[in-house]
Design a protein around this motif. Sequence first.
Motif, short mmCIF file in Angstrom:
data_model
loop_
_atom_site.label_atom_id
_atom_site.label_comp_id
_atom_site.label_asym_id
_atom_site.label_seq_id
_atom_site.Cartn_x
_atom_site.Cartn_y
_atom_site.Cartn_z
N GLY A 106 -1.97 42.67 -32.36
CA GLY A 106 -1.85 41.04 -33.06
C GLY A 106 -0.51 41.47 -33.74
O GLY A 106 -0.28 42.80 -34.41
N GLU A 107 -0.59 39.97 -34.94
CA GLU A 107 0.36 40.25 -35.93
C GLU A 107 -0.07 39.97 -37.16
O GLU A 107 -0.74 39.06 -37.38
N LEU A 108 0.15 41.04 -37.89
CA LEU A 108 0.04 41.15 -39.74
C LEU A 108 1.39 40.54 -40.66
O LEU A 108 1.86 41.89 -40.26
N ARG A 109 0.80 39.71 -41.41
CA ARG A 109 2.02 39.77 -42.13
C ARG A 109 1.69 39.82 -43.37
O ARG A 109 0.40 39.28 -44.56
N ILE A 110 2.21 40.96 -44.15
CA ILE A 110 2.63 41.94 -45.19
C ILE A 110 3.69 40.93 -46.13
O ILE A 110 4.59 40.54 -46.19
N GLY A 111 2.92 40.41 -48.01
CA GLY A 111 3.78 40.52 -48.22
C GLY A 111 4.14 41.51 -49.65
O GLY A 111 2.78 42.51 -49.92
N THR A 112 4.95 42.39 -50.05
CA THR A 112 5.10 43.13 -51.15
C THR A 112 5.94 42.91 -51.78
O THR A 112 6.62 42.20 -51.56
N ILE A 113 5.37 43.86 -53.10
CA ILE A 113 6.54 43.97 -53.76
C ILE A 113 7.17 44.90 -53.99
O ILE A 113 7.68 45.40 -53.51
N THR A 114 9.39 44.58 -54.42
CA THR A 114 9.82 45.65 -54.24
C THR A 114 9.18 46.83 -54.66
O THR A 114 9.66 47.64 -54.02
N THR A 115 8.30 47.80 -55.88
CA THR A 115 8.33 48.91 -56.24
C THR A 115 7.84 49.12 -55.04
O THR A 115 8.01 51.00 -54.99
N ALA A 116 6.66 48.86 -54.63
CA ALA A 116 5.93 49.39 -53.61
C ALA A 116 6.25 49.65 -52.20
O ALA A 116 6.54 50.60 -51.73
N LEU A 117 7.36 48.59 -52.31
CA LEU A 117 8.02 48.40 -50.73
C LEU A 117 8.69 50.28 -50.58
O LEU A 117 10.05 50.40 -49.70
N LEU A 118 9.44 50.30 -51.75
CA LEU A 118 10.89 51.17 -52.36
C LEU A 118 9.92 52.89 -52.31
O LEU A 118 9.93 54.20 -53.24
N ALA A 150 1.73 52.81 -38.20
CA ALA A 150 2.16 53.08 -37.31
C ALA A 150 1.16 53.58 -36.45
O ALA A 150 1.05 53.28 -34.70
N ARG A 151 1.34 55.16 -36.45
CA ARG A 151 0.35 55.80 -35.90
C ARG A 151 -1.15 55.46 -35.07
O ARG A 151 -1.82 55.54 -33.90
N GLU A 152 -1.38 54.14 -36.23
CA GLU A 152 -3.31 54.16 -35.76
C GLU A 152 -3.30 52.98 -34.66
O GLU A 152 -4.70 52.71 -34.45
N PHE A 153 -1.93 51.66 -35.24
CA PHE A 153 -2.49 50.67 -34.57
C PHE A 153 -0.55 50.49 -33.86
O PHE A 153 0.12 49.85 -34.56
N PRO A 154 -0.70 51.65 -33.09
CA PRO A 154 1.11 51.32 -32.41
C PRO A 154 1.39 50.14 -31.30
O PRO A 154 1.96 49.79 -31.67
N ARG A 155 0.56 48.91 -31.75
CA ARG A 155 0.18 48.09 -30.22
C ARG A 155 0.56 46.80 -31.28
O ARG A 155 0.28 45.55 -31.13
N ALA A 156 -0.01 46.82 -32.60
CA ALA A 156 0.13 46.00 -33.74
C ALA A 156 1.62 45.64 -34.43
O ALA A 156 1.91 46.15 -34.07
#
Length: 296
Positions: A89-101, A112-118
Amino acid sequence: MDTAFLSNLLLVVDTGSMAEAARRVGVTPAAIAQQMSALERELGVTLFVRAGRTVIPTEAGHRVIERARGLVADFADLKAHALEGEATGELRIGTITTALLSLLPDVLANFAREFPRAKLLIRAGTSMELYDTLQRGDLDVAICLHPAFALPKAYDWHLLREEPLVVLAPARLAHEDPHELLRREPFIRYDRTLGGGKQADRYLHAARIVPHELFELNALMAIAMMVDRGLGVSLVPDIVSPMTSALSVARLALPVQTEPRRFGMVWQRASPRARLIQGLLQCADEAVAASLARGE
């Protein structure tokens, strides 16, 4: 009617331009324009008028957009329900920039390792922007600062990291008094419209420190780089990022203890993507634990 066209219609509205919507989905502006024209032909109404480089919804467009949000959300829920029991499925994630970096790359690598089809869709913004987007149903989960208000009962919150205020200074000043540095050295201020910047400003007032302000920035990574270059000192939340690990900067604890900045994950309890959200949460906890084990 193609639901992807409706989803792109909402993206055009939210970004204010077909060019920006095209950039975000990875197609040409002409392709988005063709999709909007196809919708107009199918619905028999004009959805937009142009104003320079931006587009403005018509009265009919506003009515269509209002219904389209619900249709797109319902279709996404239907898809998630059809895939229930599968780690897809699709998971839509919003994040603050400091967490993103900082933390998020490790979280996403685990996921990505645990849910390769997501499939993940990631949007950056301020904490308040992310709350609003989450409430509209355009995000499934937000990684952001804890709000200053109580969350509604329909939402869950999970703390990921606490970040106390520290004085960021060039490494050569690591053994000096942090208050003296704030009074003496040029000061690079963290944006006072942001939570960490407001907290830093309150601390300075309480300590009766009037710094020699050089400039004000809303990017913590940029502030760290400027401190590394010897431009001044700053008062910021104590973030940990691979982007700052190679910098020659010192993080000095304050003599007066402060309430730390808290960031974590927030999501709707009844989300149809609960399995993917719980998977993301577990991956985030693993990334935080690994960071602590490295002494970060």
